[in-house]
Write a protein that holds these residues in place. Structure first.
Motif, mmCIF file in Angstrom:
data_model
loop_
_atom_site.group_PDB
_atom_site.id
_atom_site.type_symbol
_atom_site.label_atom_id
_atom_site.label_comp_id
_atom_site.label_asym_id
_atom_site.label_seq_id
_atom_site.Cartn_x
_atom_site.Cartn_y
_atom_site.Cartn_z
ATOM 1 N N GLU A 1 53.436 64.727 36.225
ATOM 2 C CA GLU A 1 53.332 66.117 36.696
ATOM 3 C C GLU A 1 52.220 66.261 37.712
ATOM 4 O OE1 GLU A 1 54.663 68.947 33.062
ATOM 5 O OE2 GLU A 1 52.940 67.663 32.559
ATOM 6 N N LEU A 2 51.091 65.601 37.432
ATOM 7 C CA LEU A 2 49.982 65.619 38.385
ATOM 8 C C LEU A 2 50.408 64.993 39.712
ATOM 9 C CD1 LEU A 2 46.934 66.180 38.932
ATOM 10 C CD2 LEU A 2 46.500 63.827 38.169
ATOM 11 N N LYS A 3 51.151 63.899 39.602
ATOM 12 C CA LYS A 3 51.641 63.231 40.814
ATOM 13 C C LYS A 3 52.462 64.210 41.651
ATOM 14 C CE LYS A 3 54.720 59.564 42.478
ATOM 15 N NZ LYS A 3 55.509 58.358 42.191
ATOM 16 N N ASP A 4 53.424 64.874 41.004
ATOM 17 C CA ASP A 4 54.280 65.820 41.739
ATOM 18 C C ASP A 4 53.455 66.931 42.391
ATOM 19 O OD1 ASP A 4 56.451 64.356 41.008
ATOM 20 O OD2 ASP A 4 57.044 65.678 39.343
ATOM 21 N N MET A 5 52.481 67.454 41.632
ATOM 22 C CA MET A 5 51.620 68.517 42.160
ATOM 23 C C MET A 5 50.910 68.090 43.435
ATOM 24 S SD MET A 5 49.726 69.742 38.607
ATOM 25 C CE MET A 5 48.195 70.118 39.479
ATOM 26 N N PRO B 1 54.134 61.606 52.117
ATOM 27 C CA PRO B 1 55.495 61.134 52.364
ATOM 28 C C PRO B 1 55.901 59.999 51.414
ATOM 29 C CG PRO B 1 54.011 60.276 54.045
ATOM 30 C CD PRO B 1 53.173 61.124 53.122
ATOM 31 N N ASP B 2 57.202 59.818 51.296
ATOM 32 C CA ASP B 2 57.795 58.718 50.513
ATOM 33 C C ASP B 2 57.230 58.627 49.093
ATOM 34 O OD1 ASP B 2 59.421 56.579 50.001
ATOM 35 O OD2 ASP B 2 58.282 55.133 51.184
ATOM 36 N N PRO B 3 57.383 59.716 48.302
ATOM 37 C CA PRO B 3 56.760 59.748 46.964
ATOM 38 C C PRO B 3 57.205 58.625 46.030
ATOM 39 C CG PRO B 3 57.883 61.838 47.476
ATOM 40 C CD PRO B 3 58.128 60.925 48.628
ATOM 41 N N GLU B 4 58.422 58.130 46.267
ATOM 42 C CA GLU B 4 58.897 57.062 45.366
ATOM 43 C C GLU B 4 58.106 55.773 45.532
ATOM 44 O OE1 GLU B 4 63.201 56.915 45.751
ATOM 45 O OE2 GLU B 4 63.119 59.069 45.334
ATOM 46 N N ALA B 5 57.475 55.607 46.690
ATOM 47 C CA ALA B 5 56.685 54.400 46.932
ATOM 48 C C ALA B 5 55.252 54.535 46.408
ATOM 49 C CB ALA B 5 56.656 54.085 48.429
ATOM 50 N N VAL B 6 54.914 55.728 45.909
ATOM 51 C CA VAL B 6 53.549 55.952 45.406
ATOM 52 C C VAL B 6 53.473 55.560 43.932
ATOM 53 C CG1 VAL B 6 51.769 57.690 44.939
ATOM 54 C CG2 VAL B 6 53.155 57.829 47.039
ATOM 55 N N GLN B 7 52.568 54.644 43.608
ATOM 56 C CA GLN B 7 52.348 54.271 42.212
ATOM 57 C C GLN B 7 51.049 54.905 41.714
ATOM 58 O OE1 GLN B 7 53.548 50.065 40.969
ATOM 59 N NE2 GLN B 7 52.841 49.730 43.064
ATOM 60 N N LEU B 8 51.055 55.239 40.407
ATOM 61 C CA LEU B 8 49.836 55.761 39.790
ATOM 62 C C LEU B 8 49.177 54.686 38.938
ATOM 63 C CD1 LEU B 8 50.482 59.371 38.426
ATOM 64 C CD2 LEU B 8 49.844 58.629 40.739
ATOM 65 N N ALA B 9 47.859 54.682 38.978
ATOM 66 C CA ALA B 9 47.094 53.884 38.007
ATOM 67 C C ALA B 9 46.212 54.839 37.227
ATOM 68 C CB ALA B 9 46.249 52.838 38.721
ATOM 69 N N ILE B 10 46.311 54.767 35.895
ATOM 70 C CA ILE B 10 45.452 55.590 35.043
ATOM 71 C C ILE B 10 44.373 54.687 34.472
ATOM 72 C CG2 ILE B 10 45.403 57.301 33.175
ATOM 73 C CD1 ILE B 10 47.515 57.951 35.294
ATOM 74 N N ASN B 11 43.146 55.016 34.753
ATOM 75 C CA ASN B 11 42.018 54.191 34.316
ATOM 76 C C ASN B 11 42.258 52.711 34.652
ATOM 77 O OD1 ASN B 11 40.787 56.528 33.302
ATOM 78 N ND2 ASN B 11 41.938 56.324 31.376
ATOM 79 N N ARG B 12 42.751 52.491 35.873
ATOM 80 C CA ARG B 12 42.932 51.142 36.457
ATOM 81 C C ARG B 12 44.099 50.366 35.886
ATOM 82 N NH1 ARG B 12 36.384 50.098 36.364
ATOM 83 N NH2 ARG B 12 35.952 52.023 37.479
ATOM 84 N N ASP B 13 44.973 51.030 35.133
ATOM 85 C CA ASP B 13 46.203 50.371 34.703
ATOM 86 C C ASP B 13 47.388 51.061 35.365
ATOM 87 O OD1 ASP B 13 45.521 48.265 33.024
ATOM 88 O OD2 ASP B 13 45.099 49.657 31.368
ATOM 89 N N GLY C 1 38.519 63.303 31.531
ATOM 90 C CA GLY C 1 37.754 62.182 32.105
ATOM 91 C C GLY C 1 38.578 61.040 32.671
ATOM 92 N N ASP C 2 39.903 61.148 32.611
ATOM 93 C CA ASP C 2 40.732 60.066 33.147
ATOM 94 C C ASP C 2 40.515 59.895 34.650
ATOM 95 O OD1 ASP C 2 41.891 59.232 30.818
ATOM 96 O OD2 ASP C 2 43.830 60.221 31.137
ATOM 97 N N GLU C 3 40.665 58.644 35.067
ATOM 98 C CA GLU C 3 40.633 58.339 36.496
ATOM 99 C C GLU C 3 42.067 58.026 36.925
ATOM 100 O OE1 GLU C 3 37.444 55.795 38.220
ATOM 101 O OE2 GLU C 3 39.091 54.495 38.831
ATOM 102 N N VAL C 4 42.595 58.870 37.796
ATOM 103 C CA VAL C 4 43.988 58.719 38.239
ATOM 104 C C VAL C 4 43.989 58.297 39.706
ATOM 105 C CG1 VAL C 4 46.225 59.853 38.495
ATOM 106 C CG2 VAL C 4 44.654 60.572 36.665
ATOM 107 N N ALA C 5 44.570 57.130 39.976
ATOM 108 C CA ALA C 5 44.587 56.639 41.355
ATOM 109 C C ALA C 5 45.988 56.752 41.933
ATOM 110 C CB ALA C 5 44.109 55.199 41.403
ATOM 111 N N PHE C 6 46.070 57.231 43.159
ATOM 112 C CA PHE C 6 47.337 57.312 43.900
ATOM 113 C C PHE C 6 47.395 56.137 44.866
ATOM 114 C CE2 PHE C 6 49.274 61.642 43.287
ATOM 115 C CZ PHE C 6 48.465 62.028 42.220
ATOM 116 N N LEU C 7 48.335 55.226 44.600
ATOM 117 C CA LEU C 7 48.360 53.960 45.331
ATOM 118 C C LEU C 7 49.586 53.846 46.231
ATOM 119 C CD1 LEU C 7 47.446 51.660 42.303
ATOM 120 C CD2 LEU C 7 45.869 52.674 43.964
ATOM 121 N N PRO C 8 49.401 53.681 47.514
ATOM 122 C CA PRO C 8 50.530 53.395 48.403
ATOM 123 C C PRO C 8 50.965 51.937 48.236
ATOM 124 C CG PRO C 8 48.484 53.364 49.635
ATOM 125 C CD PRO C 8 48.126 53.735 48.217
#
Lengths: 78, 147, 147, 78
Positions: A32-36, A44-56, A66-73
């Motif tokens: 949900e956060l990703k979509d927001m 652009p190209d949301p399907e190519a975006v991967q999330l990492a939560i606390n480096r996983d 306190g989570d760390e959410v990374a948006f990775l191309p």
């Protein structure tokens, strides 16, 4: 609750920032956060975006304070 | 023992050929090694719609990348009977013709060293959060992605 | 063009790590290269019936070997889209821990460079008339053979 | 007719020479020469010995005046 979001590569360029702390609703799911954020910044190209939560590399998870959410191309190492 | 040491993978800028010679020389005391396999990634001057790449500017999610490198090492050491393995990857700007990746595996036997080296290269390309901005001669850019 | 030049493969004694660095550095002007694959053979201190190898003394049927190296190159360049390939092999005494074989292939793409490098190594091992006398610490010896 | 014979590695050690010129019968086959020399010097493991005639790995051939015949033990490069 607060989560830290990190943006990398093309996504950081599009969002024009590399990091921000957001105050989000308890029980928010990572997807949900990703979509927001994708809508907010027009990433652009949301399907190519991967999330990492606390480096996983996971996204099917409920966020916690306190989570760390990374948006990775797409990766481009090597 | 070698695999337990925490390893620093990222180096700032291009990887110098002398670093490769030093790595090789430092293995000459290990007389159980019979074969080394080395892979080097070099920046190509690709042409894209009439513009030529002059450099790649690498960035990474460094804390996660170091974890992933460590996991790849752990799996590689459990899969392959290698005596040692070294990985270096550039961050920041690397010009065309310069080296951005150095993978170095050693074993008693050639097939093991070669297979392990290939394994590292494929794993690094697909699993490590490294990002590359291809910079053209006119300083415009596009984002690289691995296939 | 590179493949047409007659190449000297044999070097006297061990191959120095600096030679490898020089070879790599000399490819930094070739900006159509994206990947290098390197194989290095190193002398192992094998134990045979309680005695330890301290060196291998290499000899070759040199005139035939140079022909075979040339044929291997020709076939490799027809099979693989490589930009260049270099091979060096020692003659004479090479001590344990030192390098006796250096194979270096380059291509735009990693898989081609890696496959070509492996091809060279296997071909060299099976087809080139090179002979190796394993010298033990007590200066007795036995003759090595590739499996 | 004269042929030059070269010995390498373990074979040169056993024969105690690296080269000799032999005067052999016209029409001698390479394999016959191999058998002769293996017997003469007591070269072990004859099946592992390969012949090269004028630098080509062949042995099913009739020798000609001036041929260079190499006796090659197992290869050990690399």
């Amino acid at each position: 609750m607060k989560v830290t979001i990190k943006y990398f590569g093309m996504i950081a360029e599009t969002a024009n920032k590399t990091e921000e702390v957001l105050d989000v609703a308890q029980g928010l799911w990572a997807m949900e956060l990703k979509d927001m954020q994708i809508k907010k910044y027009g990433i652009p190209d949301p399907e190519a975006v991967q999330l990492a939560i606390n480096r996983d590399l996971i996204s099917e998870v409920e966020l916690k304070e306190g989570d760390e959410v990374a948006f990775l191309p797409p990766f481009a190492g090597g | 023992m070698d695999k337990k040491k925490p390893k620093k993978v990222f180096v700032q800028g291009a990887i110098a050929p002398e670093k490769i010679a030093q790595s090789i020389a430092s293995h000459q005391s290990k007389t159980n090694i019979g074969a080394h396999s080395i892979f080097l990634g070099q920046i190509r001057a690709d042409e894209v719609e009439g513009k030529t790449v002059s450099a790649i500017d690498y960035s990474a999610y460094e804390e996660m990348a170091e974890n992933v490198f460590h996991e790849i090492r752990e799996v590689a050491f459990s899969k392959f009977d290698i005596t040692c393995a070294h990985i270096y990857h550039s961050l920041g700007r690397v010009n065309t013709g310069e080296l951005c990746l150095f993978v170095f595996t050693s074993s008693a036997h050639r097939k093991i060293a070669i297979e392990a080296c290939n394994y590292f290269v494929e794993e690094i390309k697909s699993k490590v959060p490294i990002f590359g901005k291809e910079i053209f001669e006119d300083e415009t850019h596009q984002w690289k992605m691995n296939k």
